[in-house]
Design an enzyme around this catalytic site. Sequence first.
Site, PDB file in Angstrom:
ATOM      1  N   ASN A  56       0.624  -7.574  11.458  1.00  5.90           N
ATOM      2  CA  ASN A  56       1.349  -6.494  12.148  1.00  5.90           C
ATOM      3  C   ASN A  56       0.634  -5.145  11.987  1.00  5.90           C
ATOM      4  O   ASN A  56       1.202  -4.093  12.263  1.00  5.90           O
ATOM      5  CB  ASN A  56       2.790  -6.386  11.631  1.00  5.90           C
ATOM      6  CG  ASN A  56       2.847  -6.003  10.154  1.00  5.90           C
ATOM      7  OD1 ASN A  56       1.813  -5.805   9.514  1.00  5.90           O
ATOM      8  ND2 ASN A  56       4.044  -5.892   9.626  1.00  5.90           N
ATOM      9  N   GLU A 114       3.767  -0.752   6.119  1.00  8.11           N
ATOM     10  CA  GLU A 114       4.288  -1.460   7.285  1.00  8.11           C
ATOM     11  C   GLU A 114       4.399  -0.509   8.480  1.00  8.11           C
ATOM     12  O   GLU A 114       4.308   0.709   8.315  1.00  8.11           O
ATOM     13  CB  GLU A 114       5.682  -2.035   6.934  1.00  8.11           C
ATOM     14  CG  GLU A 114       5.673  -3.041   5.789  1.00  8.11           C
ATOM     15  CD  GLU A 114       5.106  -4.414   6.176  1.00  8.11           C
ATOM     16  OE1 GLU A 114       4.169  -4.483   6.997  1.00  8.11           O
ATOM     17  OE2 GLU A 114       5.608  -5.412   5.628  1.00  8.11           O
TER      18      GLU A 114
END
Length: 264
Positions: A137, A144
Amino acid sequence: MDVIICKDAAEAGRYAAAKIAMVAKEVGNRFVLGVATGSSPLRTYQALADLVDSGKLDISEGSAFALDEYVGLPKGHPESYAEVIRKTVTEPLHLKPENVHVPDGFAKDLKQAALDYDAAIKAIGGVDVQILGVGSNGHIGFNEPTSSLASRTRIKTLTPQTREDNARFFDSLEQVPHHCLTQGLGTIMEARNVVLVADGEHKAEAIAAVVEGPITSMFPGSVLQMHQHATIIVDEAAASKLKLADYYRDMLEHLPEWQRVKVA
Ligand code: GLP
Protein backbone atom coordinates in the site's frame (compact mmCIF):
# COMPACT_ATOMS: atom_id res chain seq x y z
CA MET A 1 16.05 9.94 -7.79
CA ASP A 2 18.21 7.19 -9.35
CA VAL A 3 16.34 4.14 -10.59
CA ILE A 4 18.47 1.04 -11.08
CA ILE A 5 16.88 -1.90 -12.87
CA CYS A 6 18.69 -5.19 -12.23
CA LYS A 7 18.14 -8.51 -13.98
CA ASP A 8 17.01 -10.24 -10.80
CA ALA A 9 16.65 -9.85 -7.04
CA ALA A 10 20.12 -11.25 -6.31
CA GLU A 11 21.76 -8.63 -8.55
CA ALA A 12 19.59 -5.92 -6.94
CA GLY A 13 20.87 -7.03 -3.51
CA ARG A 14 24.48 -6.90 -4.69
CA TYR A 15 24.00 -3.46 -6.21
CA ALA A 16 22.40 -2.12 -3.01
CA ALA A 17 25.20 -3.60 -0.90
CA ALA A 18 27.86 -2.07 -3.15
CA LYS A 19 26.20 1.34 -2.92
CA ILE A 20 26.00 1.07 0.89
CA ALA A 21 29.63 -0.11 1.11
CA MET A 22 30.74 2.92 -0.94
CA VAL A 23 29.11 5.30 1.55
CA ALA A 24 30.41 3.30 4.53
CA LYS A 25 33.98 3.58 3.26
CA GLU A 26 33.62 7.34 2.77
CA VAL A 27 32.21 7.79 6.28
CA GLY A 28 34.59 5.43 8.15
CA ASN A 29 34.10 4.19 11.70
CA ARG A 30 31.22 6.50 12.53
CA PHE A 31 29.03 4.92 9.85
CA VAL A 32 25.33 4.78 10.75
CA LEU A 33 23.15 2.35 8.82
CA GLY A 34 19.36 2.58 8.82
CA VAL A 35 17.87 -0.90 8.56
CA ALA A 36 14.50 -2.26 7.49
CA THR A 37 12.75 -5.57 8.06
CA GLY A 38 10.60 -7.50 5.58
CA SER A 39 11.79 -9.84 2.85
CA SER A 40 12.96 -7.13 0.40
CA PRO A 41 16.29 -6.21 2.05
CA LEU A 42 17.33 -9.79 2.89
CA ARG A 43 19.44 -10.18 -0.25
CA THR A 44 21.08 -6.83 0.47
CA TYR A 45 22.02 -8.02 3.97
CA GLN A 46 23.35 -11.27 2.49
CA ALA A 47 25.46 -9.35 -0.05
CA LEU A 48 26.73 -7.03 2.70
CA ALA A 49 27.63 -10.06 4.82
CA ASP A 50 29.56 -11.49 1.84
CA LEU A 51 31.55 -8.23 1.62
CA VAL A 52 32.22 -8.38 5.36
CA ASP A 53 33.24 -12.07 5.27
CA SER A 54 35.59 -11.52 2.35
CA GLY A 55 37.29 -8.64 4.17
CA LYS A 56 36.10 -5.98 1.67
CA LEU A 57 33.96 -4.17 4.23
CA ASP A 58 34.27 -3.58 7.95
CA ILE A 59 31.46 -1.74 9.72
CA SER A 60 31.98 -3.39 13.11
CA GLU A 61 32.56 0.00 14.76
CA GLY A 62 29.40 1.46 13.19
CA SER A 63 25.81 1.72 14.44
CA ALA A 64 22.41 0.78 13.11
CA PHE A 65 18.89 2.09 13.67
CA ALA A 66 15.82 0.08 12.69
CA LEU A 67 12.80 1.74 11.17
CA ASP A 68 10.09 0.24 13.29
CA GLU A 69 8.82 -2.30 15.80
CA TYR A 70 5.52 -3.92 16.67
CA VAL A 71 3.89 -2.80 19.90
CA GLY A 72 3.28 -5.45 22.54
CA LEU A 73 5.34 -8.40 21.31
CA PRO A 74 7.35 -9.64 24.27
CA LYS A 75 11.13 -9.28 24.23
CA GLY A 76 12.67 -12.19 22.36
CA HIS A 77 9.51 -12.94 20.32
CA PRO A 78 10.85 -14.39 17.05
CA GLU A 79 8.78 -11.96 14.96
CA SER A 80 9.68 -8.87 16.96
CA TYR A 81 11.78 -6.66 14.73
CA ALA A 82 14.46 -6.56 17.45
CA GLU A 83 14.91 -10.32 16.94
CA VAL A 84 14.65 -10.14 13.14
CA ILE A 85 17.31 -7.39 13.02
CA ARG A 86 19.55 -9.33 15.40
CA LYS A 87 19.44 -12.39 13.14
CA THR A 88 19.55 -10.72 9.73
CA VAL A 89 21.74 -7.66 10.43
CA THR A 90 23.61 -7.53 13.75
CA GLU A 91 25.11 -11.01 13.66
CA PRO A 92 25.92 -11.38 9.94
CA LEU A 93 27.39 -7.87 9.69
CA HIS A 94 29.34 -8.24 12.95
CA LEU A 95 27.86 -5.13 14.50
CA LYS A 96 28.11 -4.70 18.26
CA PRO A 97 24.65 -5.45 19.75
CA GLU A 98 24.86 -2.35 21.96
CA ASN A 99 25.23 -0.21 18.78
CA VAL A 100 22.09 -1.59 17.13
CA HIS A 101 18.88 0.22 18.05
CA VAL A 102 15.25 -0.76 17.56
CA PRO A 103 12.27 1.26 18.86
CA ASP A 104 11.05 -0.17 22.17
CA GLY A 105 7.59 -1.51 21.35
CA PHE A 106 7.30 -2.88 24.87
CA ALA A 107 7.98 0.41 26.67
CA LYS A 108 5.52 1.47 29.39
CA ASP A 109 5.53 4.97 27.93
CA LEU A 110 5.42 4.50 24.17
CA LYS A 111 5.18 8.22 23.44
CA GLN A 112 8.39 8.84 25.36
CA ALA A 113 10.08 5.84 23.71
CA ALA A 114 9.28 7.38 20.32
CA LEU A 115 10.68 10.78 21.32
CA ASP A 116 13.80 9.13 22.75
CA TYR A 117 14.35 7.21 19.53
CA ASP A 118 14.33 10.34 17.36
CA ALA A 119 16.64 12.02 19.89
CA ALA A 120 19.08 9.09 19.74
CA ILE A 121 19.27 9.32 15.94
CA LYS A 122 19.91 13.04 16.21
CA ALA A 123 22.53 12.57 18.95
CA ILE A 124 24.58 10.18 16.85
CA GLY A 125 24.60 12.66 13.96
CA GLY A 126 21.92 11.12 11.75
CA VAL A 127 21.73 8.11 9.46
CA ASP A 128 24.21 7.81 6.57
CA VAL A 129 22.26 5.30 4.49
CA GLN A 130 18.70 4.23 5.17
CA ILE A 131 17.67 0.89 3.63
CA LEU A 132 13.97 0.69 2.79
CA GLY A 133 11.44 -1.73 1.39
CA VAL A 134 7.95 -0.69 0.36
CA GLY A 135 4.63 -2.17 1.48
CA SER A 136 1.99 -3.08 -1.09
CA ASN A 137 0.00 0.00 0.00
CA GLY A 138 3.04 2.27 -0.37
CA HIS A 139 4.12 2.37 3.27
CA ILE A 140 7.76 2.83 4.17
CA GLY A 141 8.72 1.84 7.69
CA PHE A 142 5.17 1.48 9.01
CA ASN A 143 4.02 4.88 7.75
CA GLU A 144 0.63 3.89 6.49
CA PRO A 145 -1.36 5.89 3.91
CA THR A 146 -2.30 9.39 5.12
CA SER A 147 0.78 9.56 7.38
CA SER A 148 2.00 13.13 7.62
CA LEU A 149 4.85 13.65 5.20
CA ALA A 150 6.58 15.53 8.05
CA SER A 151 5.90 12.89 10.73
CA ARG A 152 8.43 11.86 13.41
CA THR A 153 8.85 8.54 15.23
CA ARG A 154 5.49 7.73 16.83
CA ILE A 155 2.79 5.14 17.45
CA LYS A 156 0.81 4.09 14.38
CA THR A 157 -2.12 1.77 13.80
CA LEU A 158 -1.48 -0.81 11.10
CA THR A 159 -3.98 -1.04 8.26
CA PRO A 160 -5.91 -4.32 7.81
CA GLN A 161 -3.98 -4.74 4.53
CA THR A 162 -0.57 -4.54 6.27
CA ARG A 163 -1.67 -6.94 9.00
CA GLU A 164 -2.82 -9.38 6.31
CA ASP A 165 0.44 -8.95 4.36
CA ASN A 166 2.49 -9.62 7.49
CA ALA A 167 0.31 -12.49 8.79
CA ARG A 168 2.57 -14.90 6.86
CA PHE A 169 5.21 -14.42 9.55
CA PHE A 170 2.80 -15.37 12.37
CA ASP A 171 0.67 -18.44 13.05
CA SER A 172 -2.54 -16.52 12.45
CA LEU A 173 -3.81 -13.04 11.52
CA GLU A 174 -5.06 -12.55 15.11
CA GLN A 175 -1.46 -12.68 16.37
CA VAL A 176 -0.35 -9.72 14.24
CA PRO A 177 -0.27 -6.64 16.49
CA HIS A 178 -2.50 -3.70 15.60
CA HIS A 179 0.05 -1.06 16.62
CA CYS A 180 3.67 -0.23 16.02
CA LEU A 181 6.31 2.38 16.67
CA THR A 182 7.77 3.69 13.43
CA GLN A 183 10.22 6.35 12.37
CA GLY A 184 8.21 9.08 10.69
CA LEU A 185 8.49 10.12 7.08
CA GLY A 186 10.20 13.32 8.26
CA THR A 187 12.69 11.20 10.25
CA ILE A 188 13.43 8.94 7.27
CA MET A 189 13.85 11.96 4.96
CA GLU A 190 16.70 13.23 7.18
CA ALA A 191 18.90 10.23 6.32
CA ARG A 192 21.70 11.46 4.06
CA ASN A 193 21.07 8.66 1.52
CA VAL A 194 18.17 6.30 1.07
CA VAL A 195 18.27 3.00 -0.80
CA LEU A 196 14.92 1.35 -1.49
CA VAL A 197 14.95 -2.25 -2.72
CA ALA A 198 12.02 -4.16 -4.20
CA ASP A 199 11.58 -7.26 -6.28
CA GLY A 200 8.74 -9.20 -7.86
CA GLU A 201 5.65 -8.46 -9.90
CA HIS A 202 3.62 -7.81 -6.71
CA LYS A 203 5.74 -4.69 -6.07
CA ALA A 204 5.44 -3.26 -9.60
CA GLU A 205 2.51 -0.97 -8.82
CA ALA A 206 4.06 0.29 -5.61
CA ILE A 207 7.34 1.06 -7.38
CA ALA A 208 5.57 2.90 -10.21
CA ALA A 209 3.73 5.00 -7.61
CA VAL A 210 6.89 5.72 -5.57
CA VAL A 211 8.93 6.76 -8.61
CA GLU A 212 6.46 8.22 -11.07
CA GLY A 213 3.22 8.90 -9.19
CA PRO A 214 2.16 12.14 -7.54
CA ILE A 215 3.69 12.96 -4.15
CA THR A 216 0.89 12.11 -1.77
CA SER A 217 0.39 10.88 1.76
CA MET A 218 -2.00 8.33 0.21
CA PHE A 219 1.19 6.66 -1.03
CA PRO A 220 3.80 7.47 1.61
CA GLY A 221 6.82 6.14 -0.32
CA SER A 222 6.25 8.87 -2.93
CA VAL A 223 7.75 11.37 -0.45
CA LEU A 224 11.15 10.01 -1.55
CA GLN A 225 10.78 12.11 -4.70
CA MET A 226 11.69 15.01 -2.41
CA HIS A 227 14.91 13.33 -1.24
CA GLN A 228 18.14 14.54 -2.80
CA HIS A 229 19.92 11.17 -2.67
CA ALA A 230 17.36 8.42 -3.16
CA THR A 231 18.28 5.26 -5.07
CA ILE A 232 15.52 2.84 -6.03
CA ILE A 233 16.92 -0.62 -6.86
CA VAL A 234 14.50 -3.10 -8.44
CA ASP A 235 14.47 -6.29 -10.46
CA GLU A 236 12.82 -6.49 -13.91
CA ALA A 237 9.48 -7.67 -12.47
CA ALA A 238 9.20 -4.81 -9.97
CA ALA A 239 10.20 -2.39 -12.78
CA SER A 240 7.54 -3.69 -15.15
CA LYS A 241 5.07 -0.83 -14.57
CA LEU A 242 7.60 2.02 -14.85
CA LYS A 243 6.77 4.28 -17.80
CA LEU A 244 10.33 5.56 -18.17
CA ALA A 245 12.09 2.20 -17.70
CA ASP A 246 14.05 2.64 -20.95
CA TYR A 247 15.29 6.03 -19.79
CA TYR A 248 16.52 4.58 -16.47
CA ARG A 249 18.36 1.79 -18.32
CA ASP A 250 19.93 4.28 -20.72
CA MET A 251 20.95 6.52 -17.84
CA LEU A 252 22.71 3.64 -16.05
CA GLU A 253 24.53 2.63 -19.22
CA HIS A 254 25.83 6.16 -19.74
CA LEU A 255 26.62 6.99 -16.14
CA PRO A 256 29.90 8.91 -15.88
CA GLU A 257 32.73 6.80 -14.43
CA TRP A 258 32.88 8.76 -11.16
CA GLN A 259 29.22 8.02 -10.43
CA ARG A 260 29.44 4.28 -11.04
CA VAL A 261 28.81 1.81 -8.25
CA LYS A 262 31.23 -1.09 -8.56
CA VAL A 263 29.27 -4.25 -7.88
CA ALA A 264 31.31 -7.08 -6.34
C1 GLP B 1 6.85 -4.32 6.73
C2 GLP B 1 7.95 -3.36 7.20
C3 GLP B 1 8.43 -2.47 6.07
C4 GLP B 1 8.65 -3.30 4.82
C5 GLP B 1 7.35 -3.90 4.38
C6 GLP B 1 7.45 -4.70 3.09
O1 GLP B 1 5.56 -3.85 6.90
N1 GLP B 1 7.55 -2.55 8.30
O2 GLP B 1 9.62 -1.82 6.47
O3 GLP B 1 9.19 -2.50 3.79
O4 GLP B 1 6.93 -4.79 5.41
O5 GLP B 1 7.83 -6.03 3.35
P1 GLP B 1 8.39 -7.02 2.28
O6 GLP B 1 9.75 -6.55 1.93
O7 GLP B 1 8.42 -8.35 2.98
O8 GLP B 1 7.46 -7.00 1.14
